[in-house]
Enzyme design. Structure first.
Site, PDB file in Angstrom:
ATOM      1  N   TYR A   1       2.579  -4.595 -14.139  1.00 46.23           N
ATOM      2  CA  TYR A   1       1.908  -5.875 -14.413  1.00 46.23           C
ATOM      3  C   TYR A   1       2.939  -6.920 -14.846  1.00 46.23           C
ATOM      4  CZ  TYR A   1      -2.537  -3.306 -14.311  1.00 46.23           C
ATOM      5  OH  TYR A   1      -3.604  -2.550 -13.926  1.00 46.23           O
TER       6      TYR A   1
ATOM      7  N   ASN B   1      -9.505  -9.907  -8.076  1.00 45.75           N
ATOM      8  CA  ASN B   1      -9.092  -9.874  -6.674  1.00 45.75           C
ATOM      9  C   ASN B   1     -10.307  -9.767  -5.749  1.00 45.75           C
ATOM     10  OD1 ASN B   1      -7.911  -9.434  -4.194  1.00 45.75           O
ATOM     11  ND2 ASN B   1      -6.954  -7.484  -4.739  1.00 45.75           N
TER      12      ASN B   1
ATOM     13  N   CYS C   1      -4.186  -4.488  -4.957  1.00 46.39           N
ATOM     14  CA  CYS C   1      -4.114  -4.443  -6.414  1.00 46.39           C
ATOM     15  C   CYS C   1      -4.010  -3.009  -6.935  1.00 46.39           C
ATOM     16  CB  CYS C   1      -5.282  -5.195  -7.058  1.00 46.39           C
ATOM     17  SG  CYS C   1      -6.900  -4.696  -6.477  1.00 46.39           S
ATOM     18  N   HIS C   2      -4.321  -2.016  -6.086  1.00 44.43           N
ATOM     19  CA  HIS C   2      -4.151  -0.618  -6.513  1.00 44.43           C
ATOM     20  C   HIS C   2      -2.672  -0.269  -6.713  1.00 44.43           C
ATOM     21  CE1 HIS C   2      -4.074  -0.543  -2.061  1.00 44.43           C
ATOM     22  NE2 HIS C   2      -3.190   0.416  -2.200  1.00 44.43           N
TER      23      HIS C   2
ATOM     24  N   GLU D   1      -1.097   6.625  -0.002  1.00 49.39           N
ATOM     25  CA  GLU D   1       0.197   5.982   0.256  1.00 49.39           C
ATOM     26  C   GLU D   1       1.371   6.855  -0.179  1.00 49.39           C
ATOM     27  OE1 GLU D   1       0.519   1.917  -0.961  1.00 49.39           O
ATOM     28  OE2 GLU D   1      -1.489   1.407  -0.227  1.00 49.39           O
TER      29      GLU D   1
END
Length: 184
Positions: A118, A141, A149-150, A176
Site C-alpha cells: 500500500y 475500485n 487491487c488483489h 498468478e
C-alpha cells in the site's frame, strides 16, 4: 440528443460464472465500467441500481453486446490462467481524483504475478504517506480483477483487505503464482 449521444449513455451488463463466484460485468460506450464480485441476484440488483443512479441510464442485460463480449472473453481467459494482461478500454467515470490516480498506476504498473505494498503504491503516485488512502482507493475500485487491487498487500507480508473477500484475494494471487494454492 442525437443517436450517438444516446449510445454513449448505454449501460450493458452480464453475469459471468466463475470459480471465484459469479461476476457482474458492466460496460458503457467508453469501455468496461464496473466489475462486481459475488453477483448473486440481490448483489446484482443493488449494483445495477447504483450504476443507474451514477451513470444516469438504466443498465440493460446484453451478454452478446460488442461492448461486453470482449471483456467477458478476457476475464474468462484470465481466470483460466491463459491471459496475463487485459487489453480493454476502461470507463473510469465511477472514480476520480486520488483514487483514480492510484488505480490507474496499479493497472499500468503492477504486472501479473507481482504484488505491491500500500505504501509503495502511495509513493508511486507522489503521496508516500498515504498508505491508508491507497487502501481506501482499493476498496473503492469499480473494476476489480481487471484493475488488479488483489495485487496490493501489506508491507509486513500480510495479505491486506479485499472487497471481494480474502478467500477470493487468495485465489487470485494463487492463480498468478504469488501464493500457494489455498488448501480449502
Amino acid at each position: 440528443m442525437d443517436s450517438h449521444g444516446q449510445y454513449q449513455q448505454q449501460v450493458v451488463w452480464a453475469v459471468v460464472d466463475a470459480d471465484i463466484g459469479p461476476l457482474l460485468l458492466a460496460a458503457t460506450g467508453q469501455g468496461l465500467v464496473n466489475v462486481v464480485f459475488h453477483a448473486t441476484d440481490p448483489v446484482r440488483d443493488k449494483a445495477l441500481g447504483r450504476l443507474a443512479s451514477r451513470l444516469g441510464a438504466e443498465p440493460v442485460e446484453a451478454p452478446g453486446s460488442p461492448l461486453l463480449s470482449e471483456a467477458i472473453r478476457q476475464v474468462r481467459e484470465y481466470l483460466a490462467g491463459e491471459r496475463h494482461a487485459f487489453e480493454l478500454p476502461l470507463d473510469w467515470s465511477l472514480i476520480s481524483g486520488f483514487h483514480r490516480e492510484v488505480l490507474s498506476e496499479l493497472a499500468s504498473g503492477v504486472p501479473y504475478g507481482s504484488v505491491v505494498g500500500y505504501g509503495d503504491l502511495a509513493g508511486r503516485v507522489g503521496q508516500p504517506g498515504a498508505a491508508q488512502a491507497v487502501g481506501t482507493a482499493m476498496g473503492a475500485n469499480p473494476l476489480p480483477v481487471v484493475v488488479p487491487c488483489h495485487r496490493v498487500v501489506e508491507s509486513d507480508g500480510g495479505i491486506g483487505g479485499f472487497g471481494g473477500g480474502l478467500e477470493t484475494k487468495r485465489k487470485l494471487l494463487a492463480l498468478e503464482g504469488v501464493l500457494p494454492e489455498p488448501l480449502f
